[in-house]
Design a protein around this motif. Structure first.
Motif, short mmCIF file in Angstrom:
data_model
loop_
_atom_site.label_atom_id
_atom_site.label_comp_id
_atom_site.label_asym_id
_atom_site.label_seq_id
_atom_site.Cartn_x
_atom_site.Cartn_y
_atom_site.Cartn_z
N ALA A 106 0.70 -1.09 0.18
CA ALA A 106 0.09 -0.11 0.15
C ALA A 106 0.87 1.23 0.08
O ALA A 106 0.42 2.20 -0.74
CB ALA A 106 -0.92 0.05 1.17
N ARG A 107 1.88 1.28 0.85
CA ARG A 107 2.80 2.45 0.86
C ARG A 107 3.34 2.89 -0.54
O ARG A 107 3.76 3.86 -0.65
CB ARG A 107 3.81 2.39 2.05
CG ARG A 107 3.27 2.29 3.31
CD ARG A 107 4.20 2.25 4.42
NE ARG A 107 3.86 2.15 5.73
CZ ARG A 107 3.63 3.34 6.44
NH1 ARG A 107 3.64 4.31 6.18
NH2 ARG A 107 2.98 3.12 7.82
N GLY A 108 3.69 1.63 -1.34
CA GLY A 108 4.33 2.05 -2.67
C GLY A 108 3.43 2.09 -3.83
O GLY A 108 3.74 2.11 -4.99
N ALA A 109 2.11 2.27 -3.63
CA ALA A 109 1.03 2.04 -4.63
C ALA A 109 0.45 3.46 -5.12
O ALA A 109 0.49 4.67 -4.11
CB ALA A 109 -0.07 1.40 -4.15
N LEU B 45 -1.27 5.25 3.29
CA LEU B 45 -1.62 5.74 1.93
C LEU B 45 -0.50 6.75 1.51
O LEU B 45 -0.31 7.99 2.39
CB LEU B 45 -2.91 6.46 1.98
CG LEU B 45 -4.17 5.62 2.30
CD1 LEU B 45 -5.49 6.46 2.22
CD2 LEU B 45 -4.02 4.39 1.27
N PRO B 46 -0.01 6.73 0.69
CA PRO B 46 1.25 7.91 0.15
C PRO B 46 0.74 9.03 -0.56
O PRO B 46 -0.56 8.88 -0.86
CB PRO B 46 2.22 7.12 -0.71
CG PRO B 46 1.10 5.99 -1.25
CD PRO B 46 0.35 5.56 -0.22
N ASP B 47 1.28 9.86 -0.37
CA ASP B 47 0.64 11.25 -0.99
C ASP B 47 0.25 10.96 -2.62
O ASP B 47 1.13 10.39 -3.26
CB ASP B 47 1.71 12.46 -0.97
CG ASP B 47 1.82 13.04 0.60
OD1 ASP B 47 0.83 12.75 1.41
OD2 ASP B 47 2.66 13.56 0.85
N GLY B 48 -0.74 11.48 -2.87
CA GLY B 48 -1.07 11.33 -4.25
C GLY B 48 -1.64 9.89 -4.76
O GLY B 48 -2.04 9.81 -5.85
N CYS B 49 -1.93 9.00 -3.67
CA CYS B 49 -2.67 7.77 -3.84
C CYS B 49 -4.19 8.03 -4.23
O CYS B 49 -4.90 8.76 -3.85
CB CYS B 49 -2.54 6.96 -2.74
SG CYS B 49 -3.17 5.45 -2.69
N ALA C 116 -8.63 11.85 2.86
CA ALA C 116 -8.78 11.69 1.35
C ALA C 116 -9.86 12.70 1.04
O ALA C 116 -10.59 13.01 1.64
CB ALA C 116 -9.22 10.35 0.90
N ARG C 117 -10.04 13.14 -0.42
CA ARG C 117 -11.17 13.76 -0.98
C ARG C 117 -12.12 12.77 -1.21
O ARG C 117 -11.54 11.80 -2.40
CB ARG C 117 -10.46 14.72 -2.10
CG ARG C 117 -11.51 15.20 -2.94
CD ARG C 117 -10.89 16.53 -3.56
NE ARG C 117 -11.84 16.93 -4.75
CZ ARG C 117 -12.56 18.04 -4.51
NH1 ARG C 117 -12.92 18.48 -3.58
NH2 ARG C 117 -13.33 18.40 -5.55
N VAL C 118 -13.13 12.73 -0.89
CA VAL C 118 -14.05 11.47 -0.96
C VAL C 118 -15.22 11.55 -2.05
O VAL C 118 -15.75 12.71 -2.26
CB VAL C 118 -14.73 10.97 0.38
CG1 VAL C 118 -15.58 10.00 0.24
CG2 VAL C 118 -13.76 10.79 1.50
N ILE D 277 -4.65 12.95 -1.73
CA ILE D 277 -5.27 11.36 -1.92
C ILE D 277 -6.75 11.55 -1.99
O ILE D 277 -7.39 12.51 -1.61
CB ILE D 277 -4.95 10.89 -0.40
CG1 ILE D 277 -3.46 10.82 0.03
CG2 ILE D 277 -5.68 9.78 -0.02
CD1 ILE D 277 -3.17 10.44 1.58
N THR D 278 -7.17 10.66 -3.01
CA THR D 278 -8.58 10.65 -3.34
C THR D 278 -9.25 9.05 -3.13
O THR D 278 -8.34 8.39 -2.96
CB THR D 278 -8.50 10.92 -4.87
OG1 THR D 278 -7.77 9.88 -5.59
CG2 THR D 278 -8.29 12.19 -5.30
#
Length: 311
Positions: free
Chosen positions: A187-190, A209-213, A236-238, A288-289
């Motif tokens: 998950a950290r690398g996705a 969750l990494p930034d931009g995930c 996240a933006r949901v 994050i979305t």
């Protein structure tokens, strides 16, 4: 009346055209009443459920998906969920086609997630984590790879053996695919995380969750089911497929609202708003979305119309 089998749907419902058909349908809209739930007594210990999901466009088509859920079918080596989709002429009511329900549902569900990702995932997203190994999993991987330049895929499942089998099958599709037993590291690398499980306790932690995930939650379809924790929702933006459905049926939305982590008004938008340009999707690169789907009869109707045109 035409009978369209699962094999025929597999052959004609490519994800690219189906994603675009869903985009057009969400833009134009259709009538899709809330699904009907009926409890049906059985001779076994658990009652069955009959689901009816209608939708129509005036003067074009009427469609209804009929789904049965028999919890004890596993003991008989049968799927617990079965169904069919009936498409009718919207001008005369004449039955036009009967389509395989499970395959239609899988294809449209994966395509709805890809449609959302086309607005919410980073344009350069190349690493996908697939959480789950069921029938939806390979379709979600291929659908996401249609709208984003996915090159590397990790598969995580409660059964490592199933994850490895799925990885081998998807590896033949031109992707670099591996199984993993380390969910946190994956998950950290996705860049994109797609979940299609029956989990009742969160599998994905917001702190991972990494930034931009972009987080795609597909599996939970009742208020008791949950695939991501409150911190994931908080960061996240949901977005959801439909606000009405997600705020009533999706545990990943219902539970955070009940806990005060999320206000219904904080949901940034749904697929209607995204496809019509009424709400912006990803606002900046490191955002994050999160997209939560529960399904809508609109998607079934769009997929059935496309299938009938192509078969």
């Amino acid at each position: 009346m035409r009978i369209i089998s699962a094999a025929e749907l597999e052959a004609v419902l490519d994800f690219g055209p189906l994603v675009e058909r869903l985009r057009r349908m969400f833009r134009s809209g259709c009538e899709a009443p809330v699904r009907h739930h009926h409890t049906v007594p059985t001779l076994g210990q658990h009652a069955a459920t009959l689901l009816l999901m209608p939708a129509w466009q005036m003067g074009r088509h009427i469609g209804v998906k009929i789904v049965t859920v028999f919890p004890e079918n596993g003991e008989k080596s049968l799927p617990s969920v079965m169904g069919a989709y009936l498409l009718l002429d919207g001008k005369t009511g004449t039955p036009l086609a009967l389509l395989d329900g499970p395959t239609l549902t899988i294809k449209r569900t994966a395509s709805a997630s890809a449609l959302a990702a086309s607005y919410l995932a980073r344009p350069d997203a190349s690493r996908l984590l697939m959480v789950g190994t069921g029938a939806l999993a390979p379709n979600l991987v291929l659908a996401h790879a249609t709208v984003r330049p996915i090159r590397e895929v990790l598969i995580w499942g409660r059964s490592v053996a199933k994850a490895e089998r799925l990885a081998r099958a998807l590896g033949r599709k031109g992707l670099s695919v591996s199984a993993t037993d380390d969910l946190e590291a994956a998950a950290r690398g996705a860049h994109v995380i797609s979940c299609a499980t029956l989990a009742r306790e969160p599998l994905i932690r917001g702190e991972w969750l990494p930034d931009g995930c972009h987080l795609d939650l597909v599996g939970g379809f009742t208020p008791e089911m949950r695939e991501a924790d409150d911190e994931a929702v908080r960061r996240a933006r949901v977005f959801v497929d439909t606000v009405e459905g997600a705020t009533k049926e999706a545990g990943d939305i219902v539970q955070p609202i009940a806990a005060g982590v999320l206000d219904a008004g904080d949901i940034a938008g749904d697929l209607f708003a995204l496809t019509r340009g009424e709400r912006a999707g990803r606002r900046f690169y490191d955002q994050i979305t999160l997209f939560k789907s529960v399904g809508t009869a609109l998607e079934d109707l769009a997929a059935a119309q496309l299938a009938v045109e192509l078969v």
